[in-house]
Motif scaffolding. Sequence first.
Motif, PDB file in Angstrom:
ATOM      1  N   SER A  17       3.180  -4.073   5.979  1.00 26.70           N
ATOM      2  CA  SER A  17       3.538  -2.676   5.520  1.00 26.70           C
ATOM      3  C   SER A  17       4.374  -1.827   6.524  1.00 26.70           C
ATOM      4  N   SER A  18       3.989  -2.108   7.999  1.00 30.27           N
ATOM      5  CA  SER A  18       4.880  -1.602   8.940  1.00 30.27           C
ATOM      6  C   SER A  18       6.064  -2.133   8.947  1.00 30.27           C
ATOM      7  N   LEU A  19       6.247  -3.354   8.898  1.00 27.73           N
ATOM      8  CA  LEU A  19       7.700  -3.855   9.032  1.00 27.73           C
ATOM      9  C   LEU A  19       8.431  -3.638   7.882  1.00 27.73           C
ATOM     10  N   THR A  20       7.946  -3.556   6.758  1.00 26.69           N
ATOM     11  CA  THR A  20       8.805  -3.079   5.471  1.00 26.69           C
ATOM     12  C   THR A  20       9.205  -1.627   5.547  1.00 26.69           C
ATOM     13  N   THR A  60      -6.311  -8.428   6.663  1.00 26.85           N
ATOM     14  CA  THR A  60      -6.439  -6.861   6.877  1.00 26.85           C
ATOM     15  C   THR A  60      -5.327  -6.598   7.861  1.00 26.85           C
ATOM     16  N   GLU A  61      -5.336  -7.270   9.008  1.00 23.71           N
ATOM     17  CA  GLU A  61      -4.101  -7.138  10.024  1.00 23.71           C
ATOM     18  C   GLU A  61      -2.978  -7.406   9.610  1.00 23.71           C
ATOM     19  N   PRO A  80      -7.279  -1.241  -0.034  1.00 26.37           N
ATOM     20  CA  PRO A  80      -6.234  -0.585   0.643  1.00 26.37           C
ATOM     21  C   PRO A  80      -5.200  -0.295  -0.195  1.00 26.37           C
ATOM     22  N   GLU A  81      -4.305   0.848   0.281  1.00 21.57           N
ATOM     23  CA  GLU A  81      -3.426   1.545  -0.257  1.00 21.57           C
ATOM     24  C   GLU A  81      -2.330   0.631  -0.885  1.00 21.57           C
ATOM     25  N   GLU A  82      -1.759  -0.625  -0.215  1.00 19.28           N
ATOM     26  CA  GLU A  82      -0.957  -1.385  -0.801  1.00 19.28           C
ATOM     27  C   GLU A  82      -1.372  -2.204  -1.887  1.00 19.28           C
ATOM     28  N   ASN A 138       3.197  10.438 -10.805  1.00 19.78           N
ATOM     29  CA  ASN A 138       2.853   9.188 -10.679  1.00 19.78           C
ATOM     30  C   ASN A 138       1.554   8.749 -11.058  1.00 19.78           C
ATOM     31  N   LEU A 139       1.232   7.569 -11.860  1.00 18.26           N
ATOM     32  CA  LEU A 139      -0.063   7.274 -12.352  1.00 18.26           C
ATOM     33  C   LEU A 139      -0.369   6.170 -11.305  1.00 18.26           C
ATOM     34  N   VAL A 140      -1.650   6.699 -10.496  1.00 20.23           N
ATOM     35  CA  VAL A 140      -1.982   5.854  -9.465  1.00 20.23           C
ATOM     36  C   VAL A 140      -3.553   5.313  -9.917  1.00 20.23           C
TER      37      VAL A 140
END
Length: 547
Positions: free
Chosen positions: A474-477, A467-468, A278-280, A258-260
């Motif tokens: 992310s958690s819901l996904t 941010t919250e 943020p990672e997302e 993967n290219l990040v």
Amino acid sequence: MQSKQNNKDYIVGMYVRLSRDDERAGESLSIENQKAILSEYITEQGWTLHDVYVDDGISGTTFERAGVKRLLEDAKQGVINTILVKDMSRFGRNYIMVGQYLDYVFPTFGIRFVALSDNIDTENKDTPAMDMMPITNVFNEWWAATTSKKLRAVRIKNAKEGKNGMSHSPYGYTLGTDEKRTLQVNEETAPIVRRIFEMRASGLTPRKIADILNVEKVLTPNDYRIATTGINGVRNSAHLWSTSVLRTMLSNQAYIGNLVQHKSTTISYKNHKWQRRPEEDWIIVENAHEAIISKELWDRVKEVEKAVGHGKYTQRGYMHPLSGLMFCADCGAKMRLGWNTPFIKSVGKAVPYFNFNCGTKSRMGSSACFSHFITVPVLEQLVKNDVAAKAEMIIGHEAEFKQRYLQQQATLADRNQADVKKELKRAEKRLTELDKLIEAAFEEKVAGKIPESVCVKLIDKYTAEQTELKEKVSSLTQGLEQVSQAKTDVDEFIRRLKMYFNSPTLTREMCLALFDRLIIGGKETVTGKPQEIHIYYKIDIDSVLSP
């Protein structure tokens, strides 16, 4: 401009600057071109050149430049009394800082400032160019802001198209020569990368892996880079592998192809301090180049990283396979490995053996928690017997177990999936609203409708909520993806059971692969009832098998 002066000695500091963005303008802004133009003007005026101050490849939005700092220090010390630049933007593109120097600092120290192309000369204030100087100053910053936005947009576009914007390749790869600069596997260092991942998957800590590589005198990534390219990427390198280097490698998705990119950014076009995104918000292009390790090995390493216990070595350098995975049933502390050497009459000598006991009792005594003593041979036999029994129940009825597990996961998900989708939709809608509110706050501040302090408070409030919400989305996904992951999880767990259920001994890799944790009950002589050992697997086998 001012004609030639004969009544005062002008000691000139010539300042020239070129940023990476300016390089696109070609020869007209080159360092040598600036020097030539300014040198000719100094000769025409009959001034004396003290020194040339240069900043090459640095943005004018910051004043943290070696050349300009030396120039300003010499000006304040009286070494020079005139500063000459090709145009104001060479001196800086931060209108607040430039204005402060031109309006306050330079007059205080008697410094004459001349920007040749802009016809600005602070010794001749009654000129149209001087009247326009504040506007020129603001325009220079506007240009910097606009250019920054354009360049950022180009970088994001290139990243999404899979174009590699890295300055150098990760250890284990080399930069390709194609248009996308595709990473190419380095056959000399790639085996070392694979070995590092395999050692971590087996349960070795980054500290232990570093010790092994250092004993074997394997070149560190920085030392290898110096040896092959001559470029030093780290100051004051100790020439030793460290846990920080290894943790960075073990989290680098480049090794699975993967290219990040877009993982960090500057705070603004004026503040060049880097901050992590943020990672997302990272831009990830999967399968962009050849992988060095398999996805299966990557997942095993991630599982080890997330394990409840990372284990602990004794002073003799030994780590028990179950270290860090066992907890006291009564106080919750981790079980602690001990060493006994009782005298055995039948053999006529002391026979050493390992045991585990409650960590709280071992450290603080019986007043803190009571004995949960269990010898290592007894514990290991109990665990091996349980693995064999569970494997017999599952492997012998593999299809039925899979079906029951998937039904269980689907039932759990169905209970709240509809609510999760509604909540996810609300969160995404609010994130869009917050983007608009932040933009509106900036516009109202620029238009003078609200004070800057109010604007800052609003933006801080909106950003905190963003941010919250992003964490919540992310958690819901991830929750919605759990059902689709269930089949992969159960297939992988059964594969591991088949691999380890006949193992004659426990290994660290086996324990990390199969167990979530073990709960050790109180010692029989203390509690008056048989000591209970509860083994919790990566999949809750008992709940699946229960009627």
